[in-house]
Structures are given as C-alpha cells and as structure tokens.
Design a protein around this motif. Structure first.
Motif: not given
Length: 204
Positions: A15-18, A29-37, A44-47, A52-55
């Motif tokens: 829920a926090a990631l979403i 917009g969609p370009d602003a979403l980066r998993l590491r950010e 938390v770490s990217p791992n 919860h999300f494969a990619n």
C-alpha cells in the motif's frame, strides 16, 4: 517532489508503494515513477519492493489502476446531479455526467490522467478488467437503450464516438489552445461538446 515520510508500517509495504507512486505521478505522470525513487521515499531497499511487484511495470500498472478507480469515482459523482423523473431524461443526464466527470478529472489531475490512459505498452490492469471509466460509459449507453432513448442498432460502437470526444477535448484543455482559458469557459465548452455528441448518437 515528495519528501521521505513515515508512511510505511510493517506488513503494509504494498500500500505504501502505491501511495507514494500516486504522489509522484500526480504531478509528473508515468515518467515520474521510478522504483528506486519510490523505495527511497518510503525508506526501504529496492529489493523489499520486489516482494510485492516483480518490476517497475508491475508497480506502474497497480498505480494506474488506482488512478482509473479514482477517476471512475469522480465520474460517478457527476452522474447523480439530476432530479429528472422521466427515465429517458435520467439516462441522458447520466451519460452527460459521465462525460463531464471524465473531462473534469483530466483537467484537475493531468498527471494522473496521462498515467491512466498513456502508460507504456504492456502496462495493463492487474485485475484484467476493463478500465472503470470505460465501463461507466458502456453502462450509461446501455441505460439509454433500456430507456428507449437510443435505438439498439445505434448502440454498437457508440462508446468510441463518445470517448474520442471527451478524450480529445481533455487533451485540448490540458495541452492545446484551451489550456490558458478560464476554468468556467472550459467547462462551458465541454458541456457543449458533450451535448452535441449526445445529440449526434441519439440522432436528434
């Protein structure tokens, strides 16, 4: 840009990631979403996110689905504004409200609007369902048929005429020659465009 926050509690990382993805994409917009950010902002770490999300695309799809759900809710709120007693009049008002709700959400939330319908190829709703805004349009058109306002033979494909009208208008209002116009004028022009497409599909 959002700052790191204490929004993650044990067991609620998905829920926090979403939620953080919503923050980022609301303006960018969609370009602003980066998993590491996203994970940096949560702390938390990217791992940890990969549980919860494969990619990146999986997270983007989940955030886009949430935006579509919010857009649909905004559209529903525009469909309960009529006091008309006659079934046909209520059905027409319902379709009109769906259109105005679509344009209103797009103008108010351009970043989310881009994410909802312009996400990269391969980013589909995790539940596999039709986008709720499009489902509402289908339902409103079907209600016109049930009310004997729209002939059944004219119903097929009418959703594309309606959707292209409101979608195109929203693009003009966000990125085109209407972007600097006062909100009241944009709303009035949206009403006219929607009324004219409704008259067109009804053959009136």
């Amino acid at each position: 840009m959002p700052e790191p926050r204490d929004r993650y509690h044990h067991g609620d990382l998905r829920a926090a990631l979403i939620a953080t993805g919503l923050d980022l994409t609301r303006t960018g917009g969609p370009d602003a979403l980066r998993l590491r950010e996203v994970t940096r902002l949560i702390g938390v770490s990217p791992n940890a996110a990969y549980r919860h999300f494969a990619n990146h695309q999986a997270l983007l799809a989940a955030v886009a689905a949430e935006v579509q759900d919010r857009m649909a809710q905004s559209m529903r709120e525009h469909t309960v504004t009529t006091d008309a007693q006659e079934l046909g009049a209520r059905a027409v008002a319902r379709l009109r409200g769906v259109g105005l709700g679509y344009v209103g959400f797009a103008v108010d939330e351009p970043g989310w609007f881009r994410l909802a319908f312009f996400a990269p190829e391969g980013v589909d709703r995790p539940d596999g369902l039709m986008p709720p805004p499009l489902s509402l349009l289908h339902e409103a058109l079907d209600a016109l048929v049930e009310a004997s306002v729209l002939a059944r033979e004219r119903r097929k494909g009418a959703e594309w005429s309606c959707w292209s009208t409101v979608h195109g208008f929203a693009e003009l209002a966000i990125h085109g020659p209407l972007r600097d116009q006062p909100r009241q004028r944009v709303h009035g022009l949206a009403e006219r465009a929607i009324d004219e497409i409704i008259a067109g599909i009804l053959g009136s």
